[in-house]
Design a protein around this motif. Structure first.
Motif, mmCIF file in Angstrom:
data_model
loop_
_atom_site.group_PDB
_atom_site.id
_atom_site.type_symbol
_atom_site.label_atom_id
_atom_site.label_comp_id
_atom_site.label_asym_id
_atom_site.label_seq_id
_atom_site.Cartn_x
_atom_site.Cartn_y
_atom_site.Cartn_z
ATOM 1 N N ALA A 170 99.979 35.151 13.105
ATOM 2 C CA ALA A 170 98.638 35.423 13.637
ATOM 3 C C ALA A 170 98.340 34.505 14.829
ATOM 4 O O ALA A 170 97.745 34.943 15.826
ATOM 5 C CB ALA A 170 97.594 35.233 12.542
ATOM 6 N N SER A 171 98.780 33.257 14.749
ATOM 7 C CA SER A 171 98.571 32.316 15.859
ATOM 8 C C SER A 171 99.377 32.737 17.080
ATOM 9 O O SER A 171 98.893 32.666 18.218
ATOM 10 C CB SER A 171 98.987 30.898 15.443
ATOM 11 O OG SER A 171 98.301 30.514 14.275
ATOM 12 N N GLU A 215 97.673 35.833 18.656
ATOM 13 C CA GLU A 215 96.394 35.495 19.298
ATOM 14 C C GLU A 215 96.617 34.652 20.559
ATOM 15 O O GLU A 215 95.899 34.806 21.545
ATOM 16 C CB GLU A 215 95.476 34.777 18.302
ATOM 17 C CG GLU A 215 94.027 34.662 18.762
ATOM 18 C CD GLU A 215 93.252 35.979 18.824
ATOM 19 O OE1 GLU A 215 93.829 37.055 18.490
ATOM 20 O OE2 GLU A 215 92.076 35.956 19.233
ATOM 21 N N HIS A 230 97.678 36.925 23.312
ATOM 22 C CA HIS A 230 96.459 37.566 23.821
ATOM 23 C C HIS A 230 95.704 36.600 24.749
ATOM 24 O O HIS A 230 95.298 36.975 25.859
ATOM 25 C CB HIS A 230 95.595 37.967 22.619
ATOM 26 C CG HIS A 230 94.294 38.589 22.979
ATOM 27 N ND1 HIS A 230 94.198 39.742 23.739
ATOM 28 C CD2 HIS A 230 93.017 38.235 22.695
ATOM 29 C CE1 HIS A 230 92.927 40.055 23.896
ATOM 30 N NE2 HIS A 230 92.185 39.159 23.274
ATOM 31 N N THR A 231 95.556 35.358 24.318
ATOM 32 C CA THR A 231 94.840 34.344 25.106
ATOM 33 C C THR A 231 95.517 34.118 26.459
ATOM 34 O O THR A 231 94.847 34.051 27.493
ATOM 35 C CB THR A 231 94.784 33.010 24.318
ATOM 36 O OG1 THR A 231 94.212 33.268 23.031
ATOM 37 C CG2 THR A 231 93.949 31.970 25.033
ATOM 38 N N ALA A 278 100.888 43.589 16.234
ATOM 39 C CA ALA A 278 100.347 42.761 15.145
ATOM 40 C C ALA A 278 100.674 43.383 13.780
ATOM 41 O O ALA A 278 101.160 42.695 12.871
ATOM 42 C CB ALA A 278 98.839 42.600 15.314
ATOM 43 N N ARG A 315 92.711 40.432 15.678
ATOM 44 C CA ARG A 315 94.136 40.595 15.369
ATOM 45 C C ARG A 315 94.581 39.644 14.257
ATOM 46 O O ARG A 315 95.234 40.072 13.312
ATOM 47 C CB ARG A 315 94.973 40.427 16.635
ATOM 48 C CG ARG A 315 94.720 41.539 17.649
ATOM 49 C CD ARG A 315 95.196 41.170 19.044
ATOM 50 N NE ARG A 315 94.430 41.874 20.045
ATOM 51 C CZ ARG A 315 93.205 41.525 20.437
ATOM 52 N NH1 ARG A 315 92.597 40.464 19.949
ATOM 53 N NH2 ARG A 315 92.569 42.245 21.343
ATOM 54 N N PRO A 316 94.208 38.349 14.332
ATOM 55 C CA PRO A 316 94.547 37.473 13.199
ATOM 56 C C PRO A 316 93.989 37.993 11.869
ATOM 57 O O PRO A 316 94.671 37.945 10.844
ATOM 58 C CB PRO A 316 93.897 36.139 13.591
ATOM 59 C CG PRO A 316 93.933 36.137 15.080
ATOM 60 C CD PRO A 316 93.676 37.574 15.476
ATOM 61 N N GLU A 326 93.173 28.892 13.761
ATOM 62 C CA GLU A 326 92.498 28.170 14.855
ATOM 63 C C GLU A 326 93.136 26.793 15.044
ATOM 64 O O GLU A 326 93.398 26.356 16.160
ATOM 65 C CB GLU A 326 91.005 27.960 14.539
ATOM 66 C CG GLU A 326 90.187 29.232 14.402
ATOM 67 C CD GLU A 326 89.846 29.890 15.734
ATOM 68 O OE1 GLU A 326 90.146 29.303 16.788
ATOM 69 O OE2 GLU A 326 89.309 31.014 15.715
ATOM 70 N N ARG A 350 88.723 37.281 16.983
ATOM 71 C CA ARG A 350 89.939 37.002 16.187
ATOM 72 C C ARG A 350 90.283 38.216 15.325
ATOM 73 O O ARG A 350 90.677 38.077 14.162
ATOM 74 C CB ARG A 350 89.776 35.760 15.296
ATOM 75 C CG ARG A 350 89.381 34.507 16.035
ATOM 76 C CD ARG A 350 90.499 33.953 16.866
ATOM 77 N NE ARG A 350 90.158 32.668 17.466
ATOM 78 C CZ ARG A 350 90.103 32.446 18.775
ATOM 79 N NH1 ARG A 350 90.373 33.414 19.646
ATOM 80 N NH2 ARG A 350 89.810 31.246 19.231
#
Lengths: 323, 323
Positions: free
Chosen positions: A71-72, A75, A78-79, A178, A49-50, A19, A47
């Protein structure tokens, strides 16, 4: 049987690091971009996938810091797709929170999405793996291509092939990316990499089918959007496809099979009601379970550990959720 | 003195290979995406970045095939930003050809831009250099951030610092990325890489200043857009900045310096007329020449060859063009 389990403290700490890393991507840039990113990330999300990346990567002995970067990146990718998606759909809410496009101009929304794409690519590059970058960029091509297909070709399309391609592009491709990239960054064989890639694929397909079922059978207050929203937008999903198989003479079905889009609200309401009351929901859930079962099989050989227990739990619960 | 030179056949063949590689990026995807890409690429453009990459890379002994991939990646990144730019600006024409957004929906235009970004990232990854990927993604962040600044902060802004930041983000950052990544893919020292990066920077700054001068002094029929278009959109560029220095009591200038945007057509027309007739144009050209001179100095030590002659020619002519 589904185990009951709580998140490992180490994974929770990892999610918090993800995050934080995502949030800092706009730190050296325009203040409005920073606010937009902060707003987008604060609306939360599962979250999932992370979590998968951190769990699977820990099991496969990947470097923790690299996993947080990966992971960031995933994500944020995705965002970014959600930002442009909501703009295109004119969506006003996502997860009960006002979308960026509902508050900002289209111009600012397009650019914010672009900036988040760029940040995601930048983080992906920081994994220092060319293979990861290739998977990352190919996945973005697949996702965007799926959206273009949906825009031009998928409306009121009753083809099963179209449906599976669509949910692959929309959801399974990023789950696959992922787990694939996680395995690329782990000291495992090419064979194991392929198994982990397939694990993400099967889990992602199960996940999207459950989303599509919830669009019919979910409680509006829990899911956060009106029941049957997909069909109202001309999107034929698995419950509808099963319903078509068993009810070829239903009025709405006949129209759809003739290649027409339903435009009568009463016909649509009746159809949604009939689908919810039919066996199509259970058939769809069964199919999601088959995907999830294949996913579980693909990780069954991983060594026993609390991380594995949590990954199994997450895979099992992906198909019994309410939103 | 500017040499007269024709393009080397080998470079021309390289440019054709770049065109072909760019065009095939949508081959396995939605037919409409393929058409859109084809339309965008057919409208041409100077392909100045690919030319610089092919010439500089040949001089620095980079692999030809990799250079073609890199040049395609950089040009597609440029193309993608133009697609979203034109959508945001509501531009109807670019280089005299109808823009994608003038023919397609905003949704399709956003997605086409996204797809081209993804294709560009995918090609960048195919150079197999993590360093190239990092420069590539950071540059995209810089470009988009510049557009966000322009949207929110730059309108009617008479700050010189804002201007230089803006033209760096808009143009020089991608020239810099082009020459930097070319040197990264070449067997040269870190010192030379930095020199080549700076060469791109100086050339890009010169290039954009000339664009900004042409917006005032160019012939409308040649440039393909109305004279003074930037100022009409509230964009203060170098000729205006020089004019402000010498004419603080001009009515339009006074309004701008008070932080107002000009909204009276007559005031704007008079101001454009005064700028065109003033020394501000020559002062701006002189400044572009200084940037170009620094660019030439940075490549002066490269070994003599027909490729170097052409690179020098291209650098010199970047500031004497008419469009």
């Amino acid at each position: 049987m589904i185990s009951t389990i709580t998140t490992l403290p180490e994974i929770q700490a990892g999610i918090e690091a993800v995050e934080k890393l995502m949030l800092t991507q706009a730190d050296e840039y325009n203040g409005d971009l920073k606010s937009a990113l902060s707003l987008l990330l604060s609306s939360g999300g599962k979250r999932i996938r992370p979590r998968i990346i951190l769990l699977l990567g820990s099991i496969l002995n990947a470097n923790q810091e690299t996993l947080i970067i990966l992971a960031s990146a995933i994500e944020l990718l995705h965002t970014a797709t959600l930002v442009h998606d909501d703009l295109i759909d004119g969506a006003v809410l996502r997860r009960g929170v006002a979308t960026l496009n509902s508050k900002w101009s289209a111009a600012a929304t397009v650019l914010t999405g672009d900036f988040i794409f760029a940040s995601a690519a930048n983080l992906a590059a920081k994994t220092n793996s060319v293979e990861v970058m290739k998977v990352f960029s190919t996945t973005l091509m697949t996702i965007v291509n799926g959206e273009v297909n949906q825009l031009f070709n998928s409306r009121c399309n009753t083809s099963k092939a179209d449906y599976y391609q669509r949910i692959y592009a929309k959801t399974a491709s990023l789950f696959e990316a992922a787990t694939h990239t996680t395995s690329i960054l782990s000291p495992v064989s090419a064979l194991d990499r392929d198994r982990m890639r397939r694990y993400g694929y099967e889990l992602g397909m199960a996940f999207q089918i459950v989303d599509d079922v919830l669009d019919y059978s979910g409680e509006q207050s829990v899911v956060g959007k009106p029941v049957g929203g997909d069909l109202r937008q001309g999107l034929v999903t698995l419950p509808m496809l099963y319903f078509i198989d068993s009810n070829p003479n239903n009025d709405g079905v006949k129209e759809l099979l003739q290649g027409k889009c339903l435009d009568n609200d009463e016909t649509i309401d009746n159809l949604i009601h009939s689908i919810v009351a039919s066996s199509a929901i259970e058939q769809s859930i069964n199919e999601a379970e088959q995907f999830a079962k294949r996913a579980l099989d693909l990780i069954s050989d991983l060594p026993a550990s609390p991380h594995k227990d949590e990954l199994v739990y997450l895979t099992e619960t992906s198909i019994v959720r309410k939103k």
